[in-house]
Enzyme design. Structure first.
Site, mmCIF file in Angstrom:
data_model
loop_
_atom_site.group_PDB
_atom_site.id
_atom_site.type_symbol
_atom_site.label_atom_id
_atom_site.label_comp_id
_atom_site.label_asym_id
_atom_site.label_seq_id
_atom_site.Cartn_x
_atom_site.Cartn_y
_atom_site.Cartn_z
ATOM 1 N N GLU A 1 0.823 -1.219 0.000
ATOM 2 C CA GLU A 1 0.000 0.000 0.000
ATOM 3 C C GLU A 1 0.856 1.268 0.000
ATOM 4 O OE1 GLU A 1 -0.530 -2.569 2.042
ATOM 5 O OE2 GLU A 1 -2.627 -3.182 1.904
ATOM 6 N N PHE B 1 -11.062 -7.365 14.167
ATOM 7 C CA PHE B 1 -9.969 -7.772 13.295
ATOM 8 C C PHE B 1 -9.711 -6.699 12.229
ATOM 9 C CE2 PHE B 1 -8.502 -10.051 9.425
ATOM 10 C CZ PHE B 1 -7.233 -10.382 9.897
ATOM 11 N N GLN B 2 -8.490 -6.292 12.109
ATOM 12 C CA GLN B 2 -8.056 -5.258 11.159
ATOM 13 C C GLN B 2 -8.806 -3.940 11.321
ATOM 14 O OE1 GLN B 2 -7.838 -7.092 7.186
ATOM 15 N NE2 GLN B 2 -5.743 -7.724 7.648
#
Lengths: 562, 171
Positions: free
Chosen positions: A51, A113-114
């Site tokens: 990214e 999560f994330q």
């Protein structure tokens, strides 16, 4: 028509004129990627290796064109990987829109999560950011984000879209992109004051920065300089705004600026700053900066006036408008004594440059690397750099012929910026793009070679490989008694030619000027990414140098290594 | 709040949106400005909240701080308030209820138009309103009697007359 949030994201991007985006998919942005699949004929997505590469590519895309660059990432690590790229854009006022997915609203705040509060993380490194929790707001938020990113002093804007908003549906109506948010115009009294200072000055120095470069004011500034008998210098961010063939142009001033440009600025009686922010790297010790000179500063950002240096005449407002008014009102003048003095400085600069080159024991001195590039590069070539010695040499040595052809991280000084940015610049312009990097910087994000190969983006990478972190080593040599703590990279044994081949690119190794000429010529004819590993000496210096916190009077033009 | 040199009060109209207070306070942290007190609340217009900040600083710091605030997208208006604006602050202060000082405390409360809002054998809680200097003076007196706990709201402030800040012709 009713669309999902994900479709609205992509449709609104298309509506804003976006044709290319850079990104990386993941769990919480899957729906947007599904919509990108649907609209792939209208919008080209470039999958990067990381990214961070996507954020630098969006940045490079913008720097080379002035368009708003767009990058997309998933939540959590995807979003945090954009952070360095967003900060890089922020420090150089580059318009960018970053879109991130996030966990559904029902899971926000639960350390899911994330899940990361990316609007919180990017608060100090964005011009503005949004967390969109209502699908009804989505299209207008994206439209507003583009307007904010490109208006006034540009900057990056982040939009965080939770997954449930991507899934939800809502009525969508296409709209025209919003116009730029208008900037106030300068007050007449300020313009009059500037004109008076210019008419009184005998040694004017026009000092341009990223703000002027971004507006493409080059030709007008050259005419203005001719009219008032001024010379032109620039900050790092102002490079390429004025072609190096221009007689009045002295190049970059500051810590590693050109000798004549730095000394002339110090001897000037008036500095006309256009879109510059007088950064510490440009001024050195502020108390000793421009003591003989009055300063005029034109900037769209009122907070820049008097921020770093105290100016005599601050002109807040649309630069193009204020500049045009001032240029039309000033009296014509010649200032022959000043121009003659600057010619002396230029002669002295040539003498110093020759002395530095003559003293070099290198087989391939950096000056020769740039001679080859300058000679071979076609008109309009985009020069991209990473950060370090090679960057400053590029700033000093590259002969630019067109605006927006220098893409480099100035304010943040982001090593690893180059390859992603070069990919973005090449995609944006279609023009020859040369990345000049070092073995240290290239090592940070060389994974993006995979991107260049997979999309067949013919970026030419020239690694100025000295086996050390050259700029840090230079400081260690000069200020830390040659204690080379953690700056020697020769134990790495990376073979950049094999590495290029492993990625599916072409690699050459060169160690003389002739070899470089041959490799660079072949690279220009290659339809695909090429890496040239140019072996240079580890103890070359970037000169001149103003010592940190020092002033122009302390300029260093030679280093005795004994 | 002691009377510091170069102290001033600014009023900031911000869009009444999620996270705007964070944007304002984060800017202060990022640029290294210190806040003496900050209050935030509703205004005459439902679209906007009003943040009242009191700080000290002069010249450069003051100018920078206001400019950086004005740059924030959600900030509608920033004004340095007139020196003679009306400033008020509320304090709750818990004092030891010592038989020996009880009448003195009541006497002080009368003089400061303060109100006893809680009373037990061991302690009492007093509410006092006024400008920061008055509150400071009241605290000085109470120190003699033994302060257990105290809490100040920070100031709210309005300019005199019949105008509103939103009407002023600047951001």
């Amino acid at each position: 028509m009713k669309l999902t949030g994900a479709q609205i994201v992509v449709r609104t991007l298309i509506e804003q004129g976006v044709t290319d985006v850079f990104g990386y998919p993941g769990g919480q942005i899957l729906n947007v990627y599904d919509a990108l699949y649907e609209y792939k004929d209208e919008i080209n997505h470039i999958l990067t290796a990381h990214e961070q590469g996507a954020s630098h590519a969006a940045d490079g895309y913008s720097r080379a064109t002035g368009k708003v660059g767009v990058c997309i990432a998933t939540s959590g690590p995807g979003a945090t990987n954009l952070v360095t790229g967003i900060a890089t854009a922020m420090l150089d006022s580059i318009p960018m829109v970053a879109i991130t997915g996030n966990v559904p609203c029902s899971l926000i705040g639960k350390d899911s999560f994330q899940e990361i509060d990316i609007t919180g993380v990017t608060l100090p490194i964005t011009k503005h950011n949004y967390f969109v929790n209502r699908i009804e707001d989505l299209a207008d938020v994206i439209r507003e984000a583009f307007a904010i990113a490109k208006s006034g002093r540009p900057g990056p804007v982040l939009i965080d879209v939770p997954k449930d908003v991507q899934i939800a549906t809502c009525e969508y109506e296409p709209k025209q992109p919003l116009p730029k948010i208008p900037i106030s115009l300068a007050k007449d009294a300020e313009i009059d004051e500037a004109v008076k200072l210019i008419n009184e000055s005998k040694r004017p120095y026009i000092y341009i920065g990223g703000g002027a470069a971004g507006l493409g004011l080059g030709d007008k500034i050259v005419k203005f300089a001719e009219k008032i008998g001024a010379v032109i210098g620039c900050s790092f961010m102002g490079l390429s705004a004025i072609p190096d063939s221009c007689a009045q142009f002295l190049g970059m001033q500051g810590m590693h600026g050109q000798y004549a440009s730095s000394i002339a600025q110090n001897e000037a009686d008036l500095i006309i700053g256009i879109g510059v922010r007088f950064s510490d790297r440009a001024t050195g010790n502020v108390a000793k900066y421009a003591r003989n000179s009055k300063i005029i500063q034109l900037d769209p950002d009122f907070a820049e006036i008097n921020k770093n240096v105290k100016v005599d005449c601050g002109i807040v407002g649309d630069i193009e408008d204020s500049f045009a008014k001032i240029a039309s009102l000033v009296k014509e003048r010649k200032n022959p004594a000043w121009l003659a003095r600057v010619d002396e400085l230029k002669a002295e600069e040539r003498r110093i440059e020759k002395e530095i080159l003559d003293a070099s024991c290198a087989t391939l001195p950096h000056q020769e690397v740039f001679e080859v590039i300058n000679e071979k590069k076609p008109y309009g070539t985009v020069i991209v750099t990473d950060v370090g010695q090679h960057q400053m040499w590029a700033a000093q040595c590259v002969k630019f012929d067109k605006a927006r052809r220098f893409v480099s991280s100035g304010g943040l000084g982001t090593m690893g910026f180059g390859l992603g940015a070069a990919i973005g610049a090449r995609v944006a312009t279609g023009d020859t793009t040369v990345l000049i990097t070092g073995d240290g910087s290239f090592g940070m994000n060389l994974n993006e070679l995979a991107t260049a190969v997979s999309h067949n983006i013919p970026v030419i990478t020239v690694i100025m490989n000295n086996g050390v972190l050259g700029m840090v080593r230079q400081w260690q040599t000069l200020f830390f008694g040659k204690r080379y703590s953690n700056t020697v990279l020769t134990d790495r044994k990376t073979d950049f030619v094999k590495l290029a081949e492993a990625f599916g690119a072409v690699g050459y190794r060169v160690s003389t000027k002739e070899e470089l000429e041959a490799a660079f010529t072949k690279a220009l004819d290659t339809d695909g990414p090429v890496v040239i590993d140019a072996i240079i000496d580890k103890d070359e210096f970037v000169l001149p140098m103003l010592p940190p916190g020092g002033s122009v009077e302390e300029i260093i033009t030679k280093v005795d290594m004994k | 709040m002691s009377e510091k040199l170069n102290q001033f009060v600014i009023a900031v109209y911000v869009e009444n949106k999620f996270g705007v207070l964070t944007r304002v306070t984060s800017m202060f942290t990022r640029r290294g400005f210190n806040i003496d007190a900050l209050t935030v609340g509703e205004t005459e217009s439902p679209e906007y909240s009003r943040i009242t900040i009191s700080l000290s600083g002069e010249g450069y710091a003051r100018e920078q701080l206001i400019n950086q605030l004005r740059k924030l997208i959600n900030v509608k208006k920033v004004e340095v308030l007139d020196q003679d604006c009306i400033e008020r602050e509320l304090m709750l202060i818990k004092i030891k209820n010592d038989r020996e000082f009880r009448s003195d405390i009541h006497f002080a409360c009368d003089a400061y138009r303060a109100k006893v809002v809680d009373y037990t054998n061991d302690g009492m809680c007093i509410e006092v309103t006024g400008d920061p200097a008055k509150i400071d003076a009241f605290i000085e007196i109470m120190k003699t009697y033994g302060i257990i706990e105290m809490c100040r709201t920070g100031i709210v402030a309005l300019e005199r007359g019949n105008t509103t800040l939103l009407e002023k012709n600047t951001k």
